[in-house]
Design an enzyme around this catalytic site. Structure first.
Site, PDB file in Angstrom:
ATOM      1  N   ASP A  13      46.887  42.546  38.595  1.00 17.79           N
ATOM      2  CA  ASP A  13      47.611  42.411  37.196  1.00 17.79           C
ATOM      3  C   ASP A  13      48.848  41.444  37.273  1.00 17.79           C
ATOM      4  O   ASP A  13      49.670  42.108  36.358  1.00 17.79           O
ATOM      5  CB  ASP A  13      47.835  43.904  36.786  1.00 17.79           C
ATOM      6  CG  ASP A  13      46.519  44.799  36.895  1.00 17.79           C
ATOM      7  OD1 ASP A  13      45.295  44.333  36.561  1.00 17.79           O
ATOM      8  OD2 ASP A  13      46.693  46.073  37.109  1.00 17.79           O
ATOM      9  N   LYS A  16      46.941  36.720  36.241  1.00 18.52           N
ATOM     10  CA  LYS A  16      46.069  35.745  36.885  1.00 18.52           C
ATOM     11  C   LYS A  16      45.162  35.113  35.741  1.00 18.52           C
ATOM     12  O   LYS A  16      45.022  33.771  35.625  1.00 18.52           O
ATOM     13  CB  LYS A  16      45.164  36.339  38.009  1.00 18.52           C
ATOM     14  CG  LYS A  16      45.765  36.736  39.214  1.00 18.52           C
ATOM     15  CD  LYS A  16      44.774  37.288  40.296  1.00 18.52           C
ATOM     16  CE  LYS A  16      44.292  38.733  39.797  1.00 18.52           C
ATOM     17  NZ  LYS A  16      45.265  39.711  39.666  1.00 18.52           N
ATOM     18  N   GLY A  40      40.387  42.970  35.635  1.00 19.71           N
ATOM     19  CA  GLY A  40      40.504  42.957  34.017  1.00 19.71           C
ATOM     20  C   GLY A  40      41.435  41.914  33.871  1.00 19.71           C
ATOM     21  O   GLY A  40      42.607  41.821  34.342  1.00 19.71           O
ATOM     22  N   HIS A  41      41.078  40.685  33.286  1.00 18.11           N
ATOM     23  CA  HIS A  41      41.882  39.417  33.180  1.00 18.11           C
ATOM     24  C   HIS A  41      41.936  39.197  31.746  1.00 18.11           C
ATOM     25  O   HIS A  41      40.944  38.975  31.068  1.00 18.11           O
ATOM     26  CB  HIS A  41      41.353  38.348  33.887  1.00 18.11           C
ATOM     27  CG  HIS A  41      41.142  38.303  35.453  1.00 18.11           C
ATOM     28  ND1 HIS A  41      40.967  37.420  36.395  1.00 18.11           N
ATOM     29  CD2 HIS A  41      41.800  39.540  36.044  1.00 18.11           C
ATOM     30  CE1 HIS A  41      41.149  37.790  37.458  1.00 18.11           C
ATOM     31  NE2 HIS A  41      41.348  38.966  37.440  1.00 18.11           N
ATOM     32  N   GLN A 223      42.260  40.788  41.762  1.00 20.31           N
ATOM     33  CA  GLN A 223      42.912  41.901  42.398  1.00 20.31           C
ATOM     34  C   GLN A 223      44.235  40.911  43.190  1.00 20.31           C
ATOM     35  O   GLN A 223      44.728  40.150  42.528  1.00 20.31           O
ATOM     36  CB  GLN A 223      42.312  42.476  43.642  1.00 20.31           C
ATOM     37  CG  GLN A 223      41.288  43.665  43.235  1.00 20.31           C
ATOM     38  CD  GLN A 223      39.924  42.801  42.634  1.00 20.31           C
ATOM     39  OE1 GLN A 223      39.190  42.154  43.421  1.00 20.31           O
ATOM     40  NE2 GLN A 223      39.513  43.406  41.633  1.00 20.31           N
TER      41      GLN A 223
END
Ligand code: GDP
Ligand code: IMO
Ligand code: MG
Length: 423
Positions: A13, A16, A40-41, A223
Site C-alpha cells: 500500500d 504502487k 489493491g492498487h 504487496q
C-alpha cells in the site's frame, strides 16, 4: 529499451498503483508478476477512483498492454468481474494478456484461507482471505491447477478431483467443514473458460519479443518487500516474492533486461494484518496518520497500522531489491506535523541495530532510535517541482536519500495524477 521494475519498499500500500500509472504513460507493457487479488492498487483519474486488484495499472492507457504473468495466482471469477467493471466504466481491457502458466485460485483455496485463519485464532496472519496462501501451497506441492488446464477439460477434471480428494479430508477431518463437490467446482470453472481464452498467451515469449523490439516494459509489484516470503517478516508475509527478483522469476524475463528498479515508499509507513512493526504508533499521531492518509485497506477495508518512516527497513529494502531510485508518496500527509520523525536504528536489550536484524525477535521488542526533523506545516499539494517545496520538506527528502544512498527521483504530494514532482 531496458525494463523498469516498480516494487513496494515497505509492507504494501505504498502507492504502487499510482506510481505505475505515472510510468505507464510511456510504457508499452505493464506486467503483474506475483500475487493475486490480495492486491489493491488505487488510481485517481479526475473525479474517478479505480481500485485494481489483478489487472495491471497500465490498463488505464489504451496503447499499453497489461500482462498477468506466470508468477501470479488468478481467481478467474475476480478477473472476469474486473474486466467487466473496467469495460462498464469506459476502459477497454481488450489488450489484456494472461499467462497460460499462471495458477488458478480455486474455491477450496478461498475456503481453506478462511478456516485456517479462524483456526489460528490469536496467531492469525490477518490474510486477505482471498485464497492466496493455499493456491501457492498447491503450486509448490505440485498439485496446482493452471490457466491452461481450463482448456483441456479432461486434465482439468482429473486435477481438481485429485486435489479435492486431499482437500476434502482436511476440510472435514481437521476443520470440521462440509466437503466441496468436485462436479460443482469443475462445471463452474469450465463455464468460464470461453470468456478467458481470448486473453491467454505465452507471456514470456510476448515480453521477449517486445524487449527485442525496444518496447518499454514495466513490472508492477504487488504487496511489498517486507511481505516477501523469503525476505519479509516471515510468517507474517504473503506467499510470493514481491521483490525485484520475483519480477524475473514470475515473468520469465532474465536479469539483463532490467534497467531500473524503482522502490515505492510512503513518507511514513503502514501495515495491514498482524506481525512485528517497530515504528508503529498507538497514539494520536498514529490516528492522525490513519485519518489524513486515508489508511484503510483497498481490498478489505481494514484500518492500516501506521507509524513514522522506518529507514532501517527502507535501507534493507533498497539492498534486497538493488533499487536504483525511490518514488516517495504521500509527503503531503506529513504537512500536519510540527516535527517529523524517522527511525535510523533500533535498540534491543542494550544493543543498537543499524541494519535490519538477523533475528526477527528483535523487531518485536526493540525501541526505535528516532531522528526528529523540523516539519513544514503548510499545504504542499500544489507543488509541482522540488524547489517549490518548503525547505524543511526538501530536507526531509534529502535525509532519506542520504541515509539510503539512493536518489528520490519522484515525490507525490496528493493522490491525483498530476500531484507529482519529478526531480
Ligand atoms: P498500492 O497498493 O501500493 O497501490 O497502494 P494503495 O492504492 O492500496 O494505497 C495508496 C493510497 O494512497 C491510495 O488511496 C492512493 O490514492 C493514495 N495516494 C497515493 N499517493 C498519494 C499521495 O501522494 N498523497 C495522498 N494523500 N494520497 C496518495
Ligand atoms: P498491495 O499490492 C498490504 C498482507 C495481508 C496479510 C499478509 C498475507 O495493495 O500493496 P495474503 O492474503 O497475501 O495471504 O495475506 O499480507 N497483504 C497486503 N498488505 N497491501 C497488499 O497488497 C497486501 N496483500 C497482502 O494483510 O498481512
Ligand atoms: Mg494496496
Amino acid at each position: 529499451m531496458p525494463a523498469t521494475i516498480v516494487v513496494g519498499a515497505q509492507w504494501g500500500d505504498e502507492g504502487k498503483g499510482r506510481a505505475t500509472d505515472w510510468f505507464a504513460r510511456e510504457a508499452d507493457y505493464v506486467v503483474r508478476y506475483q500475487g493475486g487479488n490480495n492486491a489493491g492498487h488505487t488510481i485517481l483519474v479526475g473525479d474517478e477512483r479505480f481500485a485494481l486488484s489483478l489487472i495491471p495499472s497500465g490498463v488505464m492507457y489504451p496503447d499499453c498492454t497489461p500482462v498477468i504473468a506466470s508468477g501470479c495466482v488468478v481467481d478467474p471469477e475476480v478477473l472476469l468481474a474486473e474486466i467487466e467493471m473496467l469495460s462498464s466504466r469506459g476502459i477497454d481491457p481488450g489488450k489484456l494478456k494472461l499467462s497460460a502458466n499462471a495458477h488458478l485460485i480455486m474455491p477450496y483455496h478461498r475456503k481453506l484461507d478462511r478456516v485456517m485463519e479462524r483456526y489460528l485464532g490469536r496467531n492469525q496472519i490477518g490474510t486477505t482471505k482471498k485464497g492466496i496462501g493455499p493456491a501457492y501451497t498447491d503450486k509448490y506441492a505440485r498439485r496446482g491447477v493452471r490457466v491452461q488446464d481450463l482448456f483441456d477439460p479432461k486434465i482439468f477434471r482429473d486435477k481438481v478431483e485429485a486435489a479435492l480428494e486431499d482437500v476434502n479430508k482436511v476440510l472435514t477431518r481437521v476443520y470440521n467443514q462440509l466437503p466441496m463437490d468436485p462436479d460443482e467446482v469443475i462445471d463452474h470453472y469450465l463455464g468460464m473458460a470461453d470468456r478467458l481464452v481470448p486473453y491467454v498467451c505465452d507471456t514470456s515469449l510476448l515480453l521477449w519479443e517486445a524487449l527485442r523490439r525496444g518496447d518499454e516494459v514495466l513490472f508492477e509489484g504487488a504487496q511489498g518487500t517486507l511481505l516477501d516470503v523469503d525476505h519479509g517478516t516471515y510468517p507474517f508475509v504473503t506467499s510470493s516474492n514481491p521483490t525485484a527478483g520475483g519480477a524475473l522469476v514470475g515473468s520469465g524475463v532474465g536479469p539483463r533486461e532490467i534497467g531500473r528498479v524503482v522502490g515505492v515508499a510512503k513518507a511514513y509507513i503502514s501495515r495491514v494484518g498482524t506481525g512485528p512493526f517497530p515504528t508503529e504508533l498507538h497514539d494520536e499521531v498514529g490516528d492522525k496518520l490513519v485519518e489524513l492518509g486515508g489508511e484503510f485497506g483497498t481490498v478489505t477495508g481494514r484500518r492500516r497500522r501506521c507509524g513514522w518512516l522506518d529507514l532501517v527497513a527502507l535501507r534493507y529494502s533498497v539492498r534486497i531489491n538493488s533499487m536504483s531510485h525511490l518514488f516517495l508518496t504521500k509527503l503531503d500527509v506529513l504537512s500536519a506535523f510540527e516535527t517529523v520523525k524517522v527511525a535510523t536504528g533500533y535498540v534491543s536489550l542494550g544493543e543498537v541495530y543499524e541494519e535490519f536484524p538477523r533475528q526477527q525477535r528483535v523487531l518485536y521488542n526493540c525501541t526505535p532510535v528516532y531522528r526528529e526533523l523540523p516539519g513544514w506545516r503548510q499545504d504542499i499539494t500544489g507543488c509541482r517541482s522540488f524547489s517549490e517545496l518548503p525547505k524543511q520538506a526538501q530536507a526531509y527528502v534529502e535525509f532519506i536519500e542520504e541515509y539510503t544512498g539512493v536518489p528520490v527521483a519522484w515525490v507525490s504530494v496528493g493522490p491525483e495524477r498530476e500531484q507529482m514532482l519529478q526531480r
